[in-house]
Design a protein around this motif. Structure first.
Motif, PDB file in Angstrom:
ATOM      1  N   UNK A 158      51.289  41.977  32.426  1.00 36.95           N
ATOM      2  CA  UNK A 158      50.316  42.356  33.230  1.00 36.95           C
ATOM      3  C   UNK A 158      50.466  42.885  34.433  1.00 36.95           C
ATOM      4  N   UNK A 159      49.864  43.772  34.752  1.00 39.67           N
ATOM      5  CA  UNK A 159      49.976  44.611  36.201  1.00 39.67           C
ATOM      6  C   UNK A 159      49.732  43.726  37.262  1.00 39.67           C
ATOM      7  N   UNK A 160      50.353  43.837  38.438  1.00 39.25           N
ATOM      8  CA  UNK A 160      50.078  42.966  39.456  1.00 39.25           C
ATOM      9  C   UNK A 160      48.836  43.713  40.288  1.00 39.25           C
ATOM     10  N   UNK A 161      48.702  44.878  39.927  1.00 40.36           N
ATOM     11  CA  UNK A 161      47.543  45.610  40.717  1.00 40.36           C
ATOM     12  C   UNK A 161      46.608  46.247  39.671  1.00 40.36           C
ATOM     13  N   UNK A 162      45.605  45.862  39.587  1.00 38.41           N
ATOM     14  CA  UNK A 162      44.529  46.499  38.570  1.00 38.41           C
ATOM     15  C   UNK A 162      43.736  47.831  39.243  1.00 38.41           C
ATOM     16  N   UNK A 163      43.809  48.913  38.723  1.00 42.97           N
ATOM     17  CA  UNK A 163      43.670  50.072  39.230  1.00 42.97           C
ATOM     18  C   UNK A 163      42.137  50.725  38.496  1.00 42.97           C
ATOM     19  N   UNK A 164      41.150  50.892  39.201  1.00 45.57           N
ATOM     20  CA  UNK A 164      39.941  51.180  38.554  1.00 45.57           C
ATOM     21  C   UNK A 164      39.337  52.462  39.177  1.00 45.57           C
ATOM     22  N   UNK A 165      39.152  53.359  38.425  1.00 44.27           N
ATOM     23  CA  UNK A 165      38.812  54.689  39.118  1.00 44.27           C
ATOM     24  C   UNK A 165      37.096  54.928  39.091  1.00 44.27           C
ATOM     25  N   UNK A 166      36.397  55.354  40.188  1.00 41.19           N
ATOM     26  CA  UNK A 166      35.205  55.365  40.423  1.00 41.19           C
ATOM     27  C   UNK A 166      35.011  56.835  40.833  1.00 41.19           C
ATOM     28  N   UNK A 167      35.166  57.733  40.157  1.00 43.72           N
ATOM     29  CA  UNK A 167      35.158  59.307  40.450  1.00 43.72           C
ATOM     30  C   UNK A 167      36.240  59.206  41.548  1.00 43.72           C
ATOM     31  N   UNK A 168      35.700  59.885  42.850  1.00 43.18           N
ATOM     32  CA  UNK A 168      37.040  60.195  43.878  1.00 43.18           C
ATOM     33  C   UNK A 168      37.283  58.942  44.671  1.00 43.18           C
ATOM     34  N   UNK A 169      36.782  57.779  44.232  1.00 46.89           N
ATOM     35  CA  UNK A 169      37.287  56.343  44.775  1.00 46.89           C
ATOM     36  C   UNK A 169      37.944  55.678  43.859  1.00 46.89           C
ATOM     37  N   UNK A 170      38.971  55.122  44.490  1.00 52.50           N
ATOM     38  CA  UNK A 170      39.964  54.313  43.349  1.00 52.50           C
ATOM     39  C   UNK A 170      40.013  52.813  44.094  1.00 52.50           C
ATOM     40  N   UNK A 171      39.764  51.902  43.226  1.00 42.64           N
ATOM     41  CA  UNK A 171      39.687  50.542  43.564  1.00 42.64           C
ATOM     42  C   UNK A 171      41.072  49.933  42.862  1.00 42.64           C
ATOM     43  N   UNK A 172      41.689  49.072  44.068  1.00 46.35           N
ATOM     44  CA  UNK A 172      43.149  48.596  43.847  1.00 46.35           C
ATOM     45  C   UNK A 172      42.911  47.244  43.781  1.00 46.35           C
ATOM     46  N   UNK A 173      43.078  46.453  42.938  1.00 45.43           N
ATOM     47  CA  UNK A 173      42.955  44.800  42.843  1.00 45.43           C
ATOM     48  C   UNK A 173      44.189  44.140  43.001  1.00 45.43           C
ATOM     49  N   UNK A 174      44.482  43.246  44.089  1.00 47.63           N
ATOM     50  CA  UNK A 174      45.438  42.420  43.793  1.00 47.63           C
ATOM     51  C   UNK A 174      45.375  41.459  42.554  1.00 47.63           C
ATOM     52  N   UNK A 175      46.279  41.432  41.777  1.00 48.07           N
ATOM     53  CA  UNK A 175      46.048  40.536  40.757  1.00 48.07           C
ATOM     54  C   UNK A 175      47.252  39.604  40.302  1.00 48.07           C
ATOM     55  N   UNK A 176      47.772  38.938  41.304  1.00 46.99           N
ATOM     56  CA  UNK A 176      48.527  37.826  40.967  1.00 46.99           C
ATOM     57  C   UNK A 176      47.900  36.365  41.329  1.00 46.99           C
ATOM     58  N   UNK A 177      47.518  35.764  40.198  1.00 47.12           N
ATOM     59  CA  UNK A 177      46.712  34.703  40.435  1.00 47.12           C
ATOM     60  C   UNK A 177      47.911  33.402  40.732  1.00 47.12           C
ATOM     61  N   UNK A 178      47.248  32.393  41.305  1.00 49.41           N
ATOM     62  CA  UNK A 178      45.877  32.180  41.571  1.00 49.41           C
ATOM     63  C   UNK A 178      45.263  32.563  42.920  1.00 49.41           C
ATOM     64  N   UNK A 179      46.393  33.058  43.928  1.00 47.76           N
ATOM     65  CA  UNK A 179      45.822  33.276  45.192  1.00 47.76           C
ATOM     66  C   UNK A 179      46.371  34.400  45.795  1.00 47.76           C
ATOM     67  N   UNK A 180      46.855  35.399  44.968  1.00 44.42           N
ATOM     68  CA  UNK A 180      47.244  36.836  45.387  1.00 44.42           C
ATOM     69  C   UNK A 180      48.638  36.584  46.475  1.00 44.42           C
ATOM     70  N   UNK A 181      49.595  35.552  46.365  1.00 44.49           N
ATOM     71  CA  UNK A 181      50.650  35.408  47.124  1.00 44.49           C
ATOM     72  C   UNK A 181      51.357  36.742  46.992  1.00 44.49           C
TER      73      UNK A 181
END
Length: 257
Positions: free
Chosen positions: A1-24
């Motif tokens: 599983x990727x440690x960064x989840x990327x979602x594209x909203x047109x010209x805006x990219x959302x990068x979500x930290x994805x290292x549970x439980x606390x994104x250390x």
């Protein structure tokens, strides 16, 4: 599983930290964030949302991992260098970045947020347990590097930054908004949506003048993280001091690690 989840909203990219439980923030997560930022820009992002959570945006550096390195100075330097590479990548982004904090942001989590253009934080659903943000280094026997202190002072002013830093204070979300440490509060489920809305409004401005004005305005922030103002060898030497190690281990004991 990727440690960064990327979602594209047109010209805006959302990068979500994805290292549970606390994104250390261990080296792998920091390096993944640096790569994800570069990929977003290469793929045409005109605005970036840096998200985490829920409940914790990022708990900061992965202290158990760092303690496991013992007196391996080279490995400690590498771990801290990975973190500061990610922080510098956020600061140097040629497009606006918004921190979307759906939870706590202590220490390194606060630093990442300070590297963003705009900070949105969630209101906790439990008034007795508000979300908090701040640089709590003195609480565990650390000294925040001069450049990090300057980055905080840029947000809240030098006198208030001094008070926060010396005490290792962690203001709650409402107080953080009042003093300028965060720019906006919203519901926990709306943080990323509000971040995208803020970026969309900014991106409606004439593009080149906005970006050039931003570049000039952020030069002082980028200067805060120059290598000389962080002095990692000195910081790592202080990290290895017995008093600091004892403080860090006591902190982990308190939170049940």
């Amino acid at each position: 599983m990727s440690l960064i989840e990327t979602t594209v909203h047109g010209n805006i990219h959302e990068l979500r930290l994805a290292r549970p439980p606390v994104n250390a923030l261990n080296p792998e997560l920091c390096e993944a964030l640096t790569r994800a930022l570069a990929d977003a820009l290469a793929n045409g992002a005109q605005g970036i949302v840096l998200a985490g959570g829920p409940k914790v945006f990022s708990a900061g550096l992965d202290v158990p991992y760092l303690l496991s390195l013992g007196d391996d100075r080279a490995a400690l330097l590498q771990a801290w260098e990975a973190f500061f590479a990610a922080a510098r990548a956020l600061l140097a982004s040629p497009v606006p970045v918004v921190a979307a904090m759906a939870g706590h942001a202590p220490a390194g989590g606060c630093v990442l947020a300070l590297c963003c253009d705009y900070r949105i934080m969630a209101r906790s659903d439990d008034d007795a347990r508000p979300f908090r943000i701040g640089l709590n280094e003195t609480q565990v026997g650390l000294v925040a590097p001069e450049g990090i202190q300057a980055l905080l002072a840029r947000a809240v002013g030098p006198h208030r930054a001094e008070r926060l830093l010396v005490a290792g204070a962690m203001p709650d979300a409402a107080e953080a908004l009042r003093i300028g440490l965060v720019d906006e509060l919203t519901g926990i489920d709306d943080v990323a949506t509000r971040a995208r809305a803020w970026l969309a409004e900014l991106l409606r401005l004439p593009h080149k003048p906005m970006l050039e004005t931003r570049r000039i305005a952020r030069a002082a922030a980028i200067d805060c993280l120059r290598e000389e103002r962080i002095d990692l060898p000195r910081f790592v030497a202080a990290w290895m001091e017995p008093d600091t190690q004892a403080g860090l281990r006591a902190m982990l004991a308190r939170i049940g690690k």
